[in-house]
Design a protein around this motif. Structure first.
Motif, PDB file in Angstrom:
ATOM      1  N   VAL A   1       0.724  -1.285   0.145  1.00 33.01           N
ATOM      2  CA  VAL A   1       0.163  -0.213   0.504  1.00 33.01           C
ATOM      3  C   VAL A   1       0.728   1.045  -0.046  1.00 33.01           C
ATOM      4  CG1 VAL A   1      -1.569   1.320   1.427  1.00 33.01           C
ATOM      5  CG2 VAL A   1      -1.935  -1.297   0.916  1.00 33.01           C
ATOM      6  N   PHE A   2       1.197   2.273  -0.863  1.00 32.02           N
ATOM      7  CA  PHE A   2       1.143   3.308  -1.177  1.00 32.02           C
ATOM      8  C   PHE A   2       0.172   4.339  -0.038  1.00 32.02           C
ATOM      9  CE2 PHE A   2       3.084   1.703  -5.001  1.00 32.02           C
ATOM     10  CZ  PHE A   2       4.134   1.844  -4.740  1.00 32.02           C
ATOM     11  N   LEU A   3       1.096   5.087   0.595  1.00 31.60           N
ATOM     12  CA  LEU A   3       0.366   6.526   1.417  1.00 31.60           C
ATOM     13  C   LEU A   3       1.235   7.743   0.498  1.00 31.60           C
ATOM     14  CD1 LEU A   3      -1.333   6.480   3.873  1.00 31.60           C
ATOM     15  CD2 LEU A   3       0.243   6.630   5.250  1.00 31.60           C
ATOM     16  N   ILE A   4       0.499   8.496   0.172  1.00 36.21           N
ATOM     17  CA  ILE A   4       0.920   9.413  -0.536  1.00 36.21           C
ATOM     18  C   ILE A   4       0.926  10.758   0.230  1.00 36.21           C
ATOM     19  CG2 ILE A   4       1.026  10.719  -3.101  1.00 36.21           C
ATOM     20  CD1 ILE A   4       3.237   7.832  -2.152  1.00 36.21           C
ATOM     21  N   ASP A   5       1.601  11.276   0.352  1.00 38.90           N
ATOM     22  CA  ASP A   5       1.523  12.820   0.793  1.00 38.90           C
ATOM     23  C   ASP A   5       1.000  14.098  -0.850  1.00 38.90           C
ATOM     24  OD1 ASP A   5       1.192  15.966   1.583  1.00 38.90           O
ATOM     25  OD2 ASP A   5       3.869  15.643   2.671  1.00 38.90           O
TER      26      ASP A   5
ATOM     27  N   LEU B   1      -3.466   2.033  -3.213  1.00 33.93           N
ATOM     28  CA  LEU B   1      -3.393   3.279  -2.942  1.00 33.93           C
ATOM     29  C   LEU B   1      -3.859   4.199  -1.568  1.00 33.93           C
ATOM     30  CD1 LEU B   1      -1.179   5.664  -3.947  1.00 33.93           C
ATOM     31  CD2 LEU B   1      -2.356   6.067  -6.093  1.00 33.93           C
ATOM     32  N   VAL B   2      -3.003   5.041  -0.971  1.00 34.64           N
ATOM     33  CA  VAL B   2      -3.782   6.102  -0.003  1.00 34.64           C
ATOM     34  C   VAL B   2      -3.211   7.396  -0.202  1.00 34.64           C
ATOM     35  CG1 VAL B   2      -4.106   6.423   2.175  1.00 34.64           C
ATOM     36  CG2 VAL B   2      -4.768   4.208   1.881  1.00 34.64           C
ATOM     37  N   GLN B   3      -4.000   8.775  -0.004  1.00 32.32           N
ATOM     38  CA  GLN B   3      -4.086   9.862  -0.466  1.00 32.32           C
ATOM     39  C   GLN B   3      -4.087  10.746   0.574  1.00 32.32           C
ATOM     40  OE1 GLN B   3      -3.326  13.980  -3.407  1.00 32.32           O
ATOM     41  NE2 GLN B   3      -4.518  12.351  -4.038  1.00 32.32           N
ATOM     42  N   TYR B   4      -3.312  11.457   1.082  1.00 31.19           N
ATOM     43  CA  TYR B   4      -3.942  12.142   2.467  1.00 31.19           C
ATOM     44  C   TYR B   4      -3.602  13.937   2.443  1.00 31.19           C
ATOM     45  CZ  TYR B   4       0.670  12.531   4.732  1.00 31.19           C
ATOM     46  OH  TYR B   4       1.907  12.152   4.215  1.00 31.19           O
TER      47      TYR B   4
ATOM     48  N   VAL C   1      -8.285  11.831   4.993  1.00 32.67           N
ATOM     49  CA  VAL C   1      -7.704  11.099   4.238  1.00 32.67           C
ATOM     50  C   VAL C   1      -8.359  10.248   2.687  1.00 32.67           C
ATOM     51  CG1 VAL C   1      -6.840   8.444   4.482  1.00 32.67           C
ATOM     52  CG2 VAL C   1      -6.099  10.199   6.488  1.00 32.67           C
ATOM     53  N   ARG C   2      -8.209  10.387   1.964  1.00 36.45           N
ATOM     54  CA  ARG C   2      -8.438   9.385   0.506  1.00 36.45           C
ATOM     55  C   ARG C   2      -8.011   8.292   0.334  1.00 36.45           C
ATOM     56  NH1 ARG C   2      -9.228  13.377  -3.662  1.00 36.45           N
ATOM     57  NH2 ARG C   2      -7.733  12.341  -4.649  1.00 36.45           N
ATOM     58  N   GLN C   3      -8.533   7.009   0.545  1.00 32.62           N
ATOM     59  CA  GLN C   3      -7.874   5.798  -0.293  1.00 32.62           C
ATOM     60  C   GLN C   3      -8.795   5.776  -2.143  1.00 32.62           C
ATOM     61  OE1 GLN C   3      -8.632   1.302   0.654  1.00 32.62           O
ATOM     62  NE2 GLN C   3     -10.661   1.971  -0.417  1.00 32.62           N
ATOM     63  N   GLU C   4      -7.698   5.777  -2.441  1.00 32.23           N
ATOM     64  CA  GLU C   4      -7.764   6.210  -4.293  1.00 32.23           C
ATOM     65  C   GLU C   4      -8.274   4.375  -4.491  1.00 32.23           C
ATOM     66  OE1 GLU C   4      -7.671   8.772  -5.371  1.00 32.23           O
ATOM     67  OE2 GLU C   4      -7.120   9.601  -4.490  1.00 32.23           O
ATOM     68  N   PHE C   5      -8.234   3.856  -4.437  1.00 32.32           N
ATOM     69  CA  PHE C   5      -8.406   2.503  -4.263  1.00 32.32           C
ATOM     70  C   PHE C   5      -8.032   1.331  -3.636  1.00 32.32           C
ATOM     71  CE2 PHE C   5      -4.427   2.569  -7.288  1.00 32.32           C
ATOM     72  CZ  PHE C   5      -4.135   1.625  -7.317  1.00 32.32           C
TER      73      PHE C   5
ATOM     74  N   TYR D   1      -5.509   5.819   9.473  1.00 30.29           N
ATOM     75  CA  TYR D   1      -6.001   4.632   8.030  1.00 30.29           C
ATOM     76  C   TYR D   1      -5.152   3.924   7.737  1.00 30.29           C
ATOM     77  CZ  TYR D   1      -8.715   4.550   4.694  1.00 30.29           C
ATOM     78  OH  TYR D   1      -9.836   3.716   3.308  1.00 30.29           O
ATOM     79  N   LEU D   2      -3.726   4.140   7.207  1.00 29.89           N
ATOM     80  CA  LEU D   2      -3.726   2.463   7.166  1.00 29.89           C
ATOM     81  C   LEU D   2      -3.094   1.554   7.689  1.00 29.89           C
ATOM     82  CD1 LEU D   2      -0.416   1.632   5.102  1.00 29.89           C
ATOM     83  CD2 LEU D   2       0.375   2.137   6.797  1.00 29.89           C
ATOM     84  N   VAL D   3      -2.980   1.381   9.362  1.00 32.88           N
ATOM     85  CA  VAL D   3      -3.004   0.560  10.124  1.00 32.88           C
ATOM     86  C   VAL D   3      -4.593   0.100  10.611  1.00 32.88           C
ATOM     87  CG1 VAL D   3      -2.898   0.033  13.098  1.00 32.88           C
ATOM     88  CG2 VAL D   3      -0.998   1.479  11.339  1.00 32.88           C
ATOM     89  N   ASP D   4      -6.018   0.965  10.276  1.00 35.23           N
ATOM     90  CA  ASP D   4      -7.294   0.080  10.793  1.00 35.23           C
ATOM     91  C   ASP D   4      -8.045  -0.084   9.318  1.00 35.23           C
ATOM     92  OD1 ASP D   4      -6.724   1.653  13.075  1.00 35.23           O
ATOM     93  OD2 ASP D   4      -7.655   3.288  12.575  1.00 35.23           O
ATOM     94  N   ASN D   5      -7.527  -0.020   8.673  1.00 37.84           N
ATOM     95  CA  ASN D   5      -8.344  -0.147   7.086  1.00 37.84           C
ATOM     96  C   ASN D   5      -7.526  -0.874   6.040  1.00 37.84           C
ATOM     97  OD1 ASN D   5     -11.316   1.561   7.899  1.00 37.84           O
ATOM     98  ND2 ASN D   5      -9.149   2.686   8.480  1.00 37.84           N
TER      99      ASN D   5
END
Length: 496
Positions: free
Chosen positions: A277-281, A316-319, A323-327, A360-364
């Motif tokens: 999972v990518f967590l992108i600023d 992919l998650v952008q924040y 926080v917004r899950q892209e997919f 969000y990464l940890v919980d979802n």
């Protein structure tokens, strides 16, 4: 590359020190400390106008000291001068004043701000007529010795800089422009030598100007073959690179986490399942043009994965302020679809809530309901360009306690203490930093190999060897094209 780098660095092919001619892994890196610099006349032109607070000026002095620390200083080596300016110009010390690094550093510590106006053009003119003058010994030195000026400013000048900067460059002085805070960026471009994207730097505040010292330390470093000199700790194979080296292993072995020793591969084959999972600023400070570079960085990593239901899945998650899950994991089953979704991602802007994103990464993100697979390795890549506006420690700790393999990638104003807090152990192998968005592709290459090895080191060997072979072929092709261009230019001149 910079004119400075082309003069200071000797381009050499990558050297391998080992009696074996079999394949190898080059997936770990141990940096050697030996670095030599060629003789250079370097003048810092430093803005100390009233907009620069005393505590901020101290940060500038730290930056100067860090660059000087990396130089070979001496009368016949690199010489350093400092020009301090505000409404007037003050030469703190000329090029010929200090023959040792220790005395230079003491002199830098004694510099005090002038705290008046901002006459940047006058300061550059002073550098031309005085700092680099024959009376300072610059003219008596060999013409092969580089003349470099680094201008640091935080405001709009009260005089013109365009013509005087052109004069400096016409006299062979290479100009770098560093802007801070509310600096006029058009002024930076008027000062800097070409190519401007390599001679202009900007930081949001003086608190992070020290990060730019790395860029100049590397620029002044001459290629040194540490493998040939034996200045390395590699157990099997040493690969020389500019001012450093990489440890590698012979075929049938993998590099251990210490980056030096090797282990025999197990007989098992095939890659293991990985959920990545990518967590992108996506905060405002990233800026749209750099966000496009970030998307290319993501797709550079995706290109190296074996994407399928049984092997690698990507989410992919952008924040920003939210926080917004892209997919989620498993939505896309091919590299083509993942890369298309990344390219279509819109830029959020606003703040930098890295702590909320990690939570969000940890919980979802790695839950079964979000597509994660039981038993698959969980890998998170966090990308940020600034200081988090919330608390990150608890979520970062929780991610590692849950067994997630966390990589932290920082650019520009990213805070390295935060990157280390996010990164898994060993921290040095799981966090990466670069001052410039344009160089994140280099981090991408290192992450490609790192993630590959995390999946299965032995199955990775053919990928690493293939990548190395492709890189060498591209380098050879580039050299051939350059040679053809030169020959064509010669023929065109003859025809004229």
């Amino acid at each position: 590359m910079w004119a400075l780098r082309s003069q200071l660095c000797r381009p050499e092919a990558e050297e391998r020190t080992d009696s074996s001619k079999s394949g190898m892994h080059a997936t770990g890196r141990t940096r050697g400390q030996l670095c030599r610099t060629r003789p250079t006349d370097l003048v810092f032109v430093v803005d100390s106008s009233r907009s620069v607070r005393p505590v901020e000026f101290e940060k500038v002095k730290v930056f100067l000291s860090q660059v000087i620390e990396s130089l070979d200083v001496g009368p016949n080596a690199t010489r350093v001068g400092v020009v301090n300016y505000a409404s007037a110009v003050k030469q703190e010390f000329p090029l010929r004043a200090h023959g040792s690094k220790a005395s230079l550093l003491r002199a830098v510590r004694r510099i005090q701000p002038l705290s008046t106006g901002t006459m940047t053009g006058l300061a550059i003119q002073f550098a031309i007529t005085k700092a680099f003058s024959d009376t300072e010994g610059s003219g008596a030195r060999s013409p092969d010795i580089s003349k470099v000026a680094i201008v640091v400013t935080d405001g709009r000048p009260q005089d013109s800089v365009r013509d005087v900067s052109a004069q400096a460059q016409a006299r062979g002085i290479e100009l770098f422009a560093i802007g801070v805070g509310r600096v006029d960026k058009a002024t930076l471009r008027q000062i800097a030598s070409e190519p401007q994207e390599e001679h202009v730097d900007y930081v949001e505040s003086y608190s992070v100007i020290e990060k730019l010292s790395r860029k100049f330390q590397e620029a002044f470093c001459v290629v040194s073959d540490l493998c040939a000199t034996g200045d390395h700790d590699c157990e099997q194979v040493c690969l020389s690179s500019p001012g450093s080296y990489t440890c590698a292993c012979r075929e049938g072995f993998t590099l251990n986490s210490d980056g030096k020793t090797c282990n025999a591969c197990s007989s098992s084959s095939g890659s293991s399942a990985t959920d990545l999972v990518f967590l992108i600023d996506g905060s405002k400070s990233v800026r749209p043009e750099n966000f496009e570079l970030v998307k290319k960085f993501i797709n550079q990593i995706v290109d190296t994965l074996d994407v399928s239901d049984k092997l690698a899945q990507v989410g992919l998650v952008q924040y920003s302020s939210s926080v917004r899950q892209e997919f989620p994991l498993g939505r896309f089953h091919t590299k083509k679809d993942i890369k298309a979704a990344v390219r279509n991602m819109s830029y959020m802007e606003k703040g930098t809530m890295t702590g909320a994103a990690l939570k969000y990464l940890v919980d979802n993100s790695f839950t079964v309901s979000s597509g994660a697979r039981p038993g698959a390795q969980k890998v998170g890549i966090v990308f940020t360009d600034g200081r988090s506006q919330d608390y990150i420690n608890d979520a970062a700790k929780k991610a590692k306690e849950l067994g997630f393999k966390m990589f932290a990638v920082g650019v520009g104003n990213a805070v390295e203490d935060e990157l280390r807090e996010i990164a898994s152990e060993p921290v040095a192998e799981h966090y990466f930093y670069t001052a410039d968005f344009k160089t994140i592709n280099q981090i991408g290459k290192r992450l490609q190999k790192k993630i590959c090895v995390e999946e299965d080191p032995c199955a990775c060997e053919s990928i690493v060897k293939f990548q190395t072979k492709v890189e060498r072929l591209l380098q050879a092709l580039t050299r051939k094209l350059e040679a053809v261009s030169k020959r064509l230019a010669v023929l065109e001149n003859r025809v004229v």
